[in-house]
Design an enzyme around this catalytic site. Structure first.
Site, PDB file in Angstrom:
ATOM      1  N   GLY A  10       0.871  -1.179   0.000  1.00 14.37           N
ATOM      2  CA  GLY A  10       0.000   0.000   0.000  1.00 14.37           C
ATOM      3  C   GLY A  10       0.898   1.215   0.000  1.00 14.37           C
ATOM      4  O   GLY A  10       1.622   1.471   0.973  1.00 14.37           O
ATOM      5  N   ALA A  11       0.885   1.937  -1.122  1.00 11.20           N
ATOM      6  CA  ALA A  11       1.750   3.123  -1.228  1.00 11.20           C
ATOM      7  C   ALA A  11       0.912   4.391  -1.136  1.00 11.20           C
ATOM      8  O   ALA A  11       1.196   5.394  -1.779  1.00 11.20           O
ATOM      9  CB  ALA A  11       2.536   3.082  -2.540  1.00 11.20           C
ATOM     10  N   PHE A  13      -1.267   7.105   1.640  1.00 13.82           N
ATOM     11  CA  PHE A  13      -0.773   8.068   2.640  1.00 13.82           C
ATOM     12  C   PHE A  13       0.040   7.390   3.744  1.00 13.82           C
ATOM     13  O   PHE A  13       1.133   7.838   4.077  1.00 13.82           O
ATOM     14  CB  PHE A  13      -1.950   8.845   3.241  1.00 13.82           C
ATOM     15  CG  PHE A  13      -2.420   9.948   2.342  1.00 13.82           C
ATOM     16  CD1 PHE A  13      -1.726  11.145   2.260  1.00 13.82           C
ATOM     17  CD2 PHE A  13      -3.567   9.789   1.560  1.00 13.82           C
ATOM     18  CE1 PHE A  13      -2.156  12.163   1.423  1.00 13.82           C
ATOM     19  CE2 PHE A  13      -3.999  10.802   0.718  1.00 13.82           C
ATOM     20  CZ  PHE A  13      -3.298  11.993   0.641  1.00 13.82           C
ATOM     21  N   VAL A  14      -0.502   6.314   4.306  1.00 13.98           N
ATOM     22  CA  VAL A  14       0.204   5.675   5.424  1.00 13.98           C
ATOM     23  C   VAL A  14       1.466   4.967   4.911  1.00 13.98           C
ATOM     24  O   VAL A  14       2.555   5.116   5.480  1.00 13.98           O
ATOM     25  CB  VAL A  14      -0.705   4.659   6.171  1.00 13.98           C
ATOM     26  CG1 VAL A  14       0.078   3.970   7.276  1.00 13.98           C
ATOM     27  CG2 VAL A  14      -1.921   5.370   6.753  1.00 13.98           C
ATOM     28  N   ARG A  89     -14.404   2.440  11.915  1.00 12.14           N
ATOM     29  CA  ARG A  89     -13.396   1.545  11.326  1.00 12.14           C
ATOM     30  C   ARG A  89     -14.048   0.241  10.866  1.00 12.14           C
ATOM     31  O   ARG A  89     -13.621  -0.364   9.895  1.00 12.14           O
ATOM     32  CB  ARG A  89     -12.285   1.269  12.339  1.00 12.14           C
ATOM     33  CG  ARG A  89     -11.458   2.508  12.682  1.00 12.14           C
ATOM     34  CD  ARG A  89     -10.340   2.208  13.650  1.00 12.14           C
ATOM     35  NE  ARG A  89      -9.577   3.401  14.002  1.00 12.14           N
ATOM     36  CZ  ARG A  89      -9.808   4.179  15.066  1.00 12.14           C
ATOM     37  NH1 ARG A  89     -10.797   3.883  15.889  1.00 12.14           N
ATOM     38  NH2 ARG A  89      -9.053   5.230  15.301  1.00 12.14           N
ATOM     39  N   ASN A  96     -11.882  -4.265   3.027  1.00 10.32           N
ATOM     40  CA  ASN A  96     -10.472  -4.479   3.379  1.00 10.32           C
ATOM     41  C   ASN A  96     -10.108  -5.936   3.612  1.00 10.32           C
ATOM     42  O   ASN A  96      -8.974  -6.338   3.401  1.00 10.32           O
ATOM     43  CB  ASN A  96     -10.088  -3.619   4.593  1.00 10.32           C
ATOM     44  CG  ASN A  96      -9.901  -2.163   4.201  1.00 10.32           C
ATOM     45  OD1 ASN A  96      -9.868  -1.829   3.017  1.00 10.32           O
ATOM     46  ND2 ASN A  96      -9.781  -1.288   5.183  1.00 10.32           N
ATOM     47  N   ASN A 121      -7.285  -1.025   8.715  1.00 10.08           N
ATOM     48  CA  ASN A 121      -8.436  -1.120   9.631  1.00 10.08           C
ATOM     49  C   ASN A 121      -9.577  -1.954   9.068  1.00 10.08           C
ATOM     50  O   ASN A 121      -9.672  -2.088   7.853  1.00 10.08           O
ATOM     51  CB  ASN A 121      -8.951   0.300   9.924  1.00 10.08           C
ATOM     52  CG  ASN A 121      -8.155   0.945  11.043  1.00 10.08           C
ATOM     53  OD1 ASN A 121      -7.923   0.339  12.080  1.00 10.08           O
ATOM     54  ND2 ASN A 121      -7.702   2.171  10.806  1.00 10.08           N
ATOM     55  N   ARG A 152      -1.204   9.612  20.749  1.00  7.11           N
ATOM     56  CA  ARG A 152      -2.224  10.682  20.760  1.00  7.11           C
ATOM     57  C   ARG A 152      -2.484  11.132  22.193  1.00  7.11           C
ATOM     58  O   ARG A 152      -2.517  12.331  22.479  1.00  7.11           O
ATOM     59  CB  ARG A 152      -3.526  10.150  20.134  1.00  7.11           C
ATOM     60  CG  ARG A 152      -3.405  10.026  18.636  1.00  7.11           C
ATOM     61  CD  ARG A 152      -4.709   9.614  17.985  1.00  7.11           C
ATOM     62  NE  ARG A 152      -4.561   9.700  16.550  1.00  7.11           N
ATOM     63  CZ  ARG A 152      -5.057   8.816  15.687  1.00  7.11           C
ATOM     64  NH1 ARG A 152      -5.758   7.782  16.119  1.00  7.11           N
ATOM     65  NH2 ARG A 152      -4.873   8.980  14.401  1.00  7.11           N
ATOM     66  N   HIS A 176      -8.619  -1.201  18.840  1.00  6.83           N
ATOM     67  CA  HIS A 176      -8.395   0.096  18.200  1.00  6.83           C
ATOM     68  C   HIS A 176      -9.747   0.662  17.778  1.00  6.83           C
ATOM     69  O   HIS A 176     -10.050   0.797  16.611  1.00  6.83           O
ATOM     70  CB  HIS A 176      -7.477  -0.108  16.993  1.00  6.83           C
ATOM     71  CG  HIS A 176      -7.032   1.163  16.347  1.00  6.83           C
ATOM     72  ND1 HIS A 176      -6.567   2.234  17.070  1.00  6.83           N
ATOM     73  CD2 HIS A 176      -6.947   1.517  15.052  1.00  6.83           C
ATOM     74  CE1 HIS A 176      -6.221   3.199  16.225  1.00  6.83           C
ATOM     75  NE2 HIS A 176      -6.449   2.789  14.989  1.00  6.83           N
TER      76      HIS A 176
END
Ligand code: APR
Length: 309
Positions: A10-11, A13-14, A89, A96, A121, A152, A176
């Site tokens: 997965g390229a 944002f994350v 999520r 996913n 997620n 956070r 999560h």
């Protein structure tokens, strides 16, 4: 001994930001994989072109196949869709899971000895799916959530107190989701219990903001979800493993009786070293904390059942 190999699936944002952190820390050579043609290649080349400026010797390759991932030491899995405002999520599960099933098969075929760090997620459920589909021992498959959720919480405490983020130590348990369990009892500022520095009502507010921290970012970005802190979390775990640091970090792992929970992936403090999850640390919890953990575990179990494995 050659360089370590870190593959990132997965390229988006994350994934791309994880590649950036990994390169900046010179953790090893990096392979970025995505189904979109040109995206992983373009981002990898752009990142490598920053190497002469930043001075890191990490090769960065972008590809649409798994050939180059062969023999990876660590694989970070970020492929999948992120949420948009109004989504939980859990709403990502159906789409996913298909992506994770195919990615895990490809990854383990090419790198049977790799350690997997899941980021997609719903995190606990995708980590469970990856363990079941890969057949890998639980030491080598883990999810990144606790490091992010704790970061956070630590960031909010530092903002409130006006002190360095470095001095905030905290711990958090659970899935999560919005029912995660921050543990103020185990939160200190340079060793000083947080309860000596802030009144309970203030702490409760910070805990609540940490719980909903992911949603806060989604509501601001509108088109996607957080990526700087999630990718930094994944890379902190990768670094602990690659450098055999034996760090104690909250990670999502498969539980087999610990905390009274069985056949579930759930966030607990673990020791991370070259073997992956080297031990699970069980804390003594108060009755109130136990109730919160049970509630969080119930939601994760419900989500895992949705997989109908
Ligand atoms: N194989 C490889 N890559 C894939 C696949 C697949 N089968 N399916 C989708 N992808 C890629 C997409 O093409 C996209 O580039 O995964 C990438 C996801 O990137 P973004 O859409 O930018 O999402 P991101 O913000 O990175 O979040 C990824 O991490 O934090 C979680 O909830 C978040 O599940 C989401 C994941």
């Amino acid at each position: 001994m050659g360089r370590k190999k870190i593959s990132i699936i997965g390229a988006g944002f994350v994934g791309a930001t994880a590649a950036h952190w990994a390169a900046a820390k010179e953790l090893g050579d990096i392979v970025l994989v995505d189904i979109l043609e040109g995206i992983p290649q373009g981002k990898a080349l752009d990142l490598f072109e920053s190497a002469p400026i930043e001075g890191f010797d990490s090769n960065v390759i972008g590809t649409n196949t798994y050939e180059a991932t062969k023999g990876s030491d660590i694989v970070i899995i970020t492929s999948g869709v992120p949420r948009k405002p109004g989504m939980s999520r859990e709403d990502l599960l159906d789409i996913n899971r298909k992506i994770i099933e195919s990615v895990v098969a490809e990854v383990t075929a090419k790198s049977p000895n790799a350690i997997l760090i899941m980021v997609t997620n719903p995190l606990d459920t995708m980590t469970y799916l990856a363990i079941k589909k890969s057949g890998l021992p639980r030491e080598r498959v883990m999810g990144m959530a606790g490091v992010l959720d704790t970061a956070r919480y630590r960031a909010f405490i530092a903002m409130e107190l006006g002190v360095s983020v470095e001095d905030i130590q905290a711990l958090l348990l659970g899935g999560h989701g919005d029912e995660m369990v921050p543990l103020p009892r185990y939160t200190t500022v340079s060793g000083i219990p947080l309860s000596q520095l802030l009144p309970k009502e203030k702490i409760d507010k910070l805990v609540d903001r940490a719980r909903k921290g992911g949603g806060e970012i989604v509501n601001l970005l509108k088109t996607g979800s957080a990526f700087y802190a999630p990718s930094a979390g994944a890379i902190q775990m990768a670094e602990a493993i690659l450098k055999d640091k034996k760090r104690i970090l909250p990670c999502c792992v498969y539980l087999n009786g610990e905390y009274g929970l069985k056949d579930i992936c759930f966030g607990v403090p673990v020791k991370l070293g070259e073997k992956g999850v080297e031990s699970i640390i069980e804390l003594d919890l108060t009755e109130e904390e136990k109730c919160l953990v049970a509630k969080s575990a119930e939601s994760v179990k419900k989500s895992i059942l949705e997989l109908k494995l």
